[in-house]
Design a protein around this motif. Structure first.
Motif, PDB file in Angstrom:
ATOM      1  N   ILE A  12       0.789  -1.020  -0.005  1.00 59.34           N
ATOM      2  CA  ILE A  12      -0.025   0.120   0.003  1.00 59.34           C
ATOM      3  C   ILE A  12       0.661   1.390  -0.119  1.00 59.34           C
ATOM      4  N   THR A  13       2.273   1.137   0.680  1.00 59.57           N
ATOM      5  CA  THR A  13       2.806   2.384   0.742  1.00 59.57           C
ATOM      6  C   THR A  13       3.795   2.501  -0.319  1.00 59.57           C
ATOM      7  N   SER A  14       4.014   1.426  -1.304  1.00 64.29           N
ATOM      8  CA  SER A  14       4.888   1.291  -2.429  1.00 64.29           C
ATOM      9  C   SER A  14       4.341   2.224  -3.780  1.00 64.29           C
ATOM     10  N   ASP A  15       5.360   2.498  -4.695  1.00 59.15           N
ATOM     11  CA  ASP A  15       5.070   2.958  -5.770  1.00 59.15           C
ATOM     12  C   ASP A  15       4.726   1.931  -6.955  1.00 59.15           C
ATOM     13  N   ILE A  16       3.419   2.219  -7.417  1.00 61.86           N
ATOM     14  CA  ILE A  16       3.022   1.344  -8.262  1.00 61.86           C
ATOM     15  C   ILE A  16       2.875   1.742  -9.786  1.00 61.86           C
ATOM     16  N   ALA A  17       3.330   3.007 -10.039  1.00 66.31           N
ATOM     17  CA  ALA A  17       3.244   3.634 -11.174  1.00 66.31           C
ATOM     18  C   ALA A  17       3.436   3.057 -12.350  1.00 66.31           C
ATOM     19  N   GLY A  18       4.504   1.891 -12.338  1.00 71.99           N
ATOM     20  CA  GLY A  18       4.991   1.045 -13.451  1.00 71.99           C
ATOM     21  C   GLY A  18       3.789   0.378 -13.928  1.00 71.99           C
ATOM     22  N   GLN A  19       2.796   0.107 -13.194  1.00 71.87           N
ATOM     23  CA  GLN A  19       1.729  -0.911 -13.457  1.00 71.87           C
ATOM     24  C   GLN A  19       0.475  -0.289 -13.711  1.00 71.87           C
ATOM     25  N   ILE A  20       0.195   1.039 -13.841  1.00 68.38           N
ATOM     26  CA  ILE A  20      -0.728   1.807 -14.103  1.00 68.38           C
ATOM     27  C   ILE A  20      -0.358   1.914 -15.853  1.00 68.38           C
ATOM     28  N   ILE A  21      -0.806   1.041 -16.529  1.00 67.55           N
ATOM     29  CA  ILE A  21      -0.759   1.090 -17.925  1.00 67.55           C
ATOM     30  C   ILE A  21      -2.196   1.780 -18.470  1.00 67.55           C
ATOM     31  N   PRO A  22      -2.222   2.416 -19.677  1.00 64.67           N
ATOM     32  CA  PRO A  22      -3.415   2.997 -20.081  1.00 64.67           C
ATOM     33  C   PRO A  22      -4.363   2.140 -19.976  1.00 64.67           C
ATOM     34  N   GLU A  23      -4.483   0.681 -20.251  1.00 59.63           N
ATOM     35  CA  GLU A  23      -5.774   0.104 -20.058  1.00 59.63           C
ATOM     36  C   GLU A  23      -6.316   0.041 -18.774  1.00 59.63           C
ATOM     37  N   VAL A  24      -5.185  -0.137 -17.626  1.00 65.71           N
ATOM     38  CA  VAL A  24      -5.670  -0.142 -16.289  1.00 65.71           C
ATOM     39  C   VAL A  24      -6.215   1.195 -16.011  1.00 65.71           C
ATOM     40  N   CYS A  25      -5.866   2.328 -16.386  1.00 72.17           N
ATOM     41  CA  CYS A  25      -6.333   3.446 -16.121  1.00 72.17           C
ATOM     42  C   CYS A  25      -7.699   3.740 -16.851  1.00 72.17           C
ATOM     43  N   GLN A  26      -7.770   3.316 -18.182  1.00 76.02           N
ATOM     44  CA  GLN A  26      -9.236   3.237 -18.605  1.00 76.02           C
ATOM     45  C   GLN A  26     -10.307   2.369 -17.787  1.00 76.02           C
ATOM     46  N   THR A  27      -9.802   1.267 -17.151  1.00 80.02           N
ATOM     47  CA  THR A  27     -10.835   0.530 -16.365  1.00 80.02           C
ATOM     48  C   THR A  27     -11.156   1.202 -15.003  1.00 80.02           C
TER      49      THR A  27
END
Length: 444
Positions: A12-27
């Motif tokens: 929860i306190t980590s940086d997951i920016a690398g996993q927020i790809i456009p498809e995930v953003c759209q979901t």
């Protein structure tokens, strides 16, 4: 080895920016938009008005965050609670992970956005972290919560909302660990209250408990280190049939659960357990000329869990009708739709509806669905006419709106607009545009 709460806090306190790809953003964007529409649809319901009256008496009005389509402003917690109850009032909100994740997560994050300006990557990240914790806990419980009388939206939503709020407020690892443990003691909510005003209150209370857990932890309150996986902890308490998975580490580096289990958007404002069958009935109605008076029986084949959830054979109120397979089938046949506009007392007491409801039978398919644990692998509909003609839907794998059978963007926009009054169309479109601004930079 770190406790489960601590492993989750690390994530929860980590940086997951690398996993927020456009498809995930759209979901996530679709989840926010759909939930906004559901909040609008339920704001005038009696349960929402009663809940608003209760919170106005109980909580101070500090005007941190807004209630949708209202001049009211409250603390972030109260605004989130009100929007959650409104969003769940008509059972029109999205479905995943055996419950309704967005109607708990989205109101929290909208309120935090008002309170602190949370947006973009931080907003999406907090949603995903709440969703991931919810998914992980669900996968550790071997028996469907519904079958034991627990409402997953209330039980898992309390922990998921706590995780999202910890992320939004950037609590440190130690305090996040304790917040999860505190929240574990508050998780509850009964399936017995489906079809009553109490069910939408589950979403509001999950948020209240989450805020209490996070704010108490931030002040220094502590919880047991093994509150989640301990022999007398959360998982054991909710797994009285078979032993839960208390040993598996939380794998923070694996692909996000939302990549494989996306929220499904509801097309119909009734319990999702009936949606596949509604699609089947509407398809048969469209393909065949079916005089209502010629129908002998309507057989809906679903999972045992869904048959139990749809418990009202003779509903007498719109709330009960939302959890009634007979009403769902009859409405689809008589009205050619199952909609907000056809969920009134008059619609339920329509003689044609009452007659058809008596002809609906439910049978069980015991083959489970690996993607939706409370569902059968397929649902079926058979309409038998008085001349012994059998009209068969064939196997129905997913309902329209499921993540594997999604609504088109125009269908989602139409759903949102159907939740508002005609005079509010322009302001509703402005609201949609405002919500979209939270995600524009992430989607590029």
């Amino acid at each position: 080895m770190k406790t489960l709460s601590r492993q989750m806090a690390d994530f929860i306190t980590s940086d997951i920016a690398g996993q927020i790809i456009p498809e995930v953003c759209q979901t996530v964007q679709l989840a926010f938009l759909d939930t906004a529409g559901c909040i609008l649809s339920g704001r005038d319901e009696e349960v929402t008005r009663l809940f608003a009256s209760w919170v106005n008496r109980r909580y101070q009005n500090e005007q941190e965050a807004s209630v949708f389509f209202s001049p009211q402003k409250h603390t972030a917690m109260v605004a989130a609670m009100l929007n959650a109850v409104s969003g769940h009032a008509l059972d029109f909100d999205d479905v995943a992970l055996a419950g309704h994740p967005s109607v708990v997560l989205v109101p929290v994050l909208l309120a935090e956005s008002d309170r602190s300006g949370l947006s973009g990557q931080d907003l999406i990240s907090a949603y995903l972290k709440g969703y991931e914790i919810w998914a992980d806990l669900l996968n550790r419980i071997p028996d469907p919560l519904h079958e034991k009388g627990w409402h997953p939206t209330a039980v898992l939503g309390t922990i998921g909302a706590t995780a999202a709020l910890c992320a939004a407020r950037q609590l440190d690892i130690e305090k996040t660990t304790h917040a999860l443990g505190i929240a574990a003691s508050r998780a509850s909510g009964l399936v017995a209250n489906f079809g009553s005003m109490c069910k939408p209150l589950h979403a509001g209370w999950a948020i209240e408990y989450a805020y209490g857990a996070v704010e108490m932890a931030a002040m220094g309150a502590t919880a047991s280190a093994d509150a989640l996986e301990g022999s007398t902890g959360f998982l054991t308490a909710f797994s009285d049939g078979h032993a839960p998975d208390r040993e598996r580490p939380f794998k923070r580096m694996q692909a996000l659960s939302i990549n494989t289990v996306k929220p499904s958007i509801k097309k119909y404002p009734v319990c999702y357990a009936s949606h596949r069958v509604i699609d089947g009935v509407l398809q048969l109605r469209q393909q065949n000329d079916i005089p209502i008076e010629h129908i002998q029986t309507i057989t809906a084949t679903v999972s045992e869990t869904n048959a139990r959830v749809l418990k009202y054979q003779h509903p007498t109120t719109p709330l009960q009708a939302k959890f009634s397979m007979p009403f769902a089938c009859a409405s689809a046949l008589v009205y050619g739709e199952v909609s907000l506009q056809k969920m009134t007392e008059d619609d339920i007491t329509n003689p044609a509806i009452r007659t058809l409801m008596e002809k609906v039978k439910v049978s069980i398919n015991h083959e489970p669905c690996p993607l939706e644990p409370s569902f059968a692998f397929h649902d079926y509909v058979t309409i038998t006419l008085k001349d012994n003609t059998h009209l068969e839907s064939g196997p129905i794998r997913f309902a329209l709106g499921h993540a594997h059978f999604p609504l088109a963007p125009t269908q989602l926009e139409n759903k949102i607009l159907s939740c508002t009054k005609p005079a509010e169309r322009e302001s509703t479109m402005a609201l949609i545009a405002k919500l979209n601004t939270h995600f524009i930079a992430m989607a590029i």
